[in-house]
Design an enzyme around this catalytic site. Structure first.
Site, PDB file in Angstrom:
ATOM      1  N   ASP A   1       0.844  -1.195   0.000  1.00 36.17           N
ATOM      2  CA  ASP A   1       0.000   0.000   0.000  1.00 36.17           C
ATOM      3  C   ASP A   1       0.884   1.251   0.000  1.00 36.17           C
ATOM      4  O   ASP A   1       1.673   1.465   0.905  1.00 36.17           O
ATOM      5  CB  ASP A   1      -0.913  -0.002   1.229  1.00 36.17           C
ATOM      6  CG  ASP A   1      -2.082   0.952   1.082  1.00 36.17           C
ATOM      7  OD1 ASP A   1      -1.874   2.087   0.625  1.00 36.17           O
ATOM      8  OD2 ASP A   1      -3.212   0.564   1.420  1.00 36.17           O
TER       9      ASP A   1
ATOM     10  N   HIS B   1       2.057   8.605   5.386  1.00 35.01           N
ATOM     11  CA  HIS B   1       1.093   9.655   5.744  1.00 35.01           C
ATOM     12  C   HIS B   1       1.582  10.508   6.910  1.00 35.01           C
ATOM     13  O   HIS B   1       1.160  11.659   7.059  1.00 35.01           O
ATOM     14  CB  HIS B   1      -0.259   9.031   6.089  1.00 35.01           C
ATOM     15  CG  HIS B   1      -1.088   8.680   4.900  1.00 35.01           C
ATOM     16  ND1 HIS B   1      -1.395   9.578   3.905  1.00 35.01           N
ATOM     17  CD2 HIS B   1      -1.680   7.503   4.525  1.00 35.01           C
ATOM     18  CE1 HIS B   1      -2.145   8.998   2.987  1.00 35.01           C
ATOM     19  NE2 HIS B   1      -2.325   7.737   3.330  1.00 35.01           N
TER      20      HIS B   1
ATOM     21  N   SER C   1      -7.100   4.347  -1.484  1.00 39.66           N
ATOM     22  CA  SER C   1      -6.955   2.889  -1.442  1.00 39.66           C
ATOM     23  C   SER C   1      -8.250   2.136  -1.689  1.00 39.66           C
ATOM     24  O   SER C   1      -8.222   0.915  -1.847  1.00 39.66           O
ATOM     25  CB  SER C   1      -6.368   2.460  -0.090  1.00 39.66           C
ATOM     26  OG  SER C   1      -5.036   2.900   0.022  1.00 39.66           O
TER      27      SER C   1
ATOM     28  N   ASP D   1      -1.017   0.120  -4.801  1.00 43.71           N
ATOM     29  CA  ASP D   1      -2.303   0.698  -5.186  1.00 43.71           C
ATOM     30  C   ASP D   1      -2.157   2.138  -5.681  1.00 43.71           C
ATOM     31  O   ASP D   1      -2.894   2.585  -6.551  1.00 43.71           O
ATOM     32  CB  ASP D   1      -3.307   0.623  -4.040  1.00 43.71           C
ATOM     33  CG  ASP D   1      -2.733   1.092  -2.712  1.00 43.71           C
ATOM     34  OD1 ASP D   1      -1.529   1.407  -2.636  1.00 43.71           O
ATOM     35  OD2 ASP D   1      -3.495   1.134  -1.718  1.00 43.71           O
TER      36      ASP D   1
END
Length: 571
Positions: free
Chosen positions: A127, A407, A177, A444
């Site tokens: 991810d 993030h 996502s 992704d």
């Protein structure tokens, strides 16, 4: 004759050095072999660069060189002598690069397409694993092993077939996502923050998401229809966006339990939450393996989990118990820590549910080895549980905390999580065979982290760049973000703060960013895909993200599209 023998011996040594990709030269070999007469860096200036001035500066003195002492110079000379037989010396020769290139050419020429049917599929998802993340992570891995790092490889970077994937949502230039999960698992592009539905469903439109005409099925449903066993593994909550794309249909990815729906003004009686869909949905209830985090989404508010954390459900349901007692007697196992997981006899387990945290699993750098399983552990347990089924299996494995670390601009943790994904892929490769198992590794979406500057070869990828800025004469990090939270605080006049090595060594250090934001955002650039096994050659080139499950369906003979089973005899 003697000259020929010496020449052959030299070439043999060069070949040995080239093919020993896991034994690269010393991290600082290139740094110590730099030019003796380093050019002085240009003085800081705000003047415009003219067309005649090169935007590519000549090699400047490194920070270490500027600060060197006679004692340090002596030590470096000693180390330089020791490295004369290192691969760094061979890299100065044309033979090193020519022989390496010829070996790679021959490898490609000898490659034959694998047209077997993929009995098994293991789909790995990093991810947020952008291409800069891959580059930085392989350096991090190599440097952890004592190498310079640039020449190192993650396990899946050795796969023979590589593609580039376009990640945008139907309604967004930069994806999240959820819409991406719908694309790479269901074969259809969707709107931002929606799961398992077409783009006819807008964010938050419960009624539209409940319309069967707007719902799309995942490769897990395709596999189950073909009699295959299925499972999901993640380091996030099992109800999080990426794994939820395998089984859920919802107009809001955040509706993980009924309390989340109520909080946003919705009605859980009309909009089934994601946890409920996992336990009772047509696809979710058939999973043989469910491993990840997120216990609180399955437990009522009146109940505490194994670590004393209360659940979040408002309906009073204990979905963990309901899952367990809903399976045939003696076939199901529920575990909540690594010890319980690794103590199982997987040949005797038909249904496995493991929830190892109330929320997401801990970052690997923060994990408790006795309680928190690694992604490799989870992958091992999943494959051992699924491999006994004669029709084969399809398994989804997500390294979800690569994204979460980005993030928060915590690059060290993101690179470490990428290495953990690499190790999980290696576990899968060791437990399977390329004759009947297709391995796919992709991301992704990307992130805004960049890898920049002209650092010396082998410079710590997580450290300060080996050169200082020619603008403000201050050190800077090789890795930085376009936006995000935290990081060194600018001075009162907006000047860049001084960053020190001691600051960067903190595993929670937040790397510098340009635009301050609560959370760093995703990036919109393409992501890489790596494939190995039956029909892996189909995954080369550039394509839309929703093409991925169609390629998997062809190789594994699942879904409603074209199948290798029906065409392989005519090829």
């Amino acid at each position: 004759m003697k000259e020929c023998f010496v020449c052959s011996r030299t070439v043999l040594v060069l070949v040995i050095v080239i093919v020993s990709v896991h034994r690269p030269h010393h991290p600082n070999a290139l740094e110590l072999l730099g030019a003796a007469d380093s050019l002085q860096p240009r003085a800081a200036t705000s003047a415009n660069v003219t067309e005649s001035e090169s935007v590519h500066p000549p090699p400047a003195a490194t920070v270490a060189e500027e600060r060197s002492t006679p004692e340090e110079t002596g030590n470096e000379a000693h180390h330089r002598q020791k490295r004369l037989v290192s691969a760094g010396e061979y890299e100065k020769t044309a033979q090193y690069w020519n022989i390496g290139a010829q070996l790679k050419l021959k490898e490609h020429l000898m490659r034959q397409p694998n047209r077997n049917i993929a009995k098994n599929v293991v789909f790995f998802l990093g991810d947020g694993m952008s291409i800069p993340t891959l580059a930085a992570s392989r350096m991090y891995l190599g440097q952890q092993q004592g190498h310079t790092g640039e020449e190192s490889q993650l396990s899946f970077e050795e796969f023979p077939d590589v593609g580039l994937v376009k990640t945008y949502c139907v309604d967004k230039q930069v994806a999240d996502s959820a819409c991406t999960s719908t694309a790479y698992l269901c074969g259809v592009k969707a709107n931002y923050a929606t799961l398992g539905v077409t783009a006819a469903v807008n964010y938050g439109n419960c009624a539209a998401s409940n319309d069967p005409r707007n719902q799309v099925e995942s490769i897990m449903a395709w596999a189950q229809a073909a009699g295959k066993a299925t499972g999901i593994v993640t380091t996030t909550r099992v109800t999080h966006a990426s794994p939820a794309g395998a089984y859920a249909h919802t107009s809001n990815r955040d509706w993980e339990c009924d309390a989340d729906i109520v909080r946003s003004g919705g009605d859980p009686a009309q909009c089934p939450d994601i946890a409920t869909q996992l336990i009772y949905g047509d696809t979710g209830k058939q999973f043989r393996v469910i491993l990840g985090g997120g216990r609180r989404k399955f437990l009522p508010r009146t109940m505490k989990d194994e670590e004393g954390i209360r659940g979040q459900r408002m309906d009073g349901a204990n979905l963990i118990s309901q899952w367990y007692y809903g399976k045939p007697l003696g076939t199901a196992r529920y575990v909540s820590n690594r010890q319980e997981l690794m103590a199982l006899n997987f040949t005797e387990v038909d249904y496995l549910l493991g929830l190892f945290a109330a929320d997401h699993l801990k970052f690997h750098l923060d994990a408790r080895p006795d309680l928190d399983p690694t992604l490799g552990d989870l992958t091992y347990a999943a494959i051992r549980t699924l491999e006994k089924y004669p029709e084969g299996y399809v398994l989804f494995v997500e390294g979800g905390k690569i994204d979460l670390a980005h993030h928060f601009t915590k690059a060290r943790k993101s690179l470490d999580e990428t290495v953990q994904l690499s190790e999980a892929v290696q576990v899968a490769r060791q437990l399977t065979t390329q004759d009947d198992t297709l391995l796919v590794v992709t991301a992704d979406h990307s992130h805004t982290m960049t890898l920049s500057g002209y650092a010396t070869r082998g410079n710590d990828i997580l450290g300060l760049n080996s050169q200082i800025s020619d603008g403000d004469r201050k050190p800077y990090t090789t890795l930085a973000y376009a936006n995000g939270p935290g990081g060194p605080v600018p001075g009162p006049k907006g000047q860049r703060p001084n960053i020190t090595e001691s600051m960067i060594k903190d595993r929670d250090f937040q790397f510098p960013k340009v635009v301050p934001m609560k959370y760093e955002t995703h990036g919109g650039d393409d992501v890489a895909l790596f494939a190995y096994g039956p029909w892996s050659h189909l995954f080369g080139g550039m394509y839309e993200q929703n093409v991925i499950p169609h390629l998997i369906g062809y190789a594994a003979c699942i879904g409603n599209g074209e199948h290798a089973c029906s065409t392989v005899g005519s090829l």
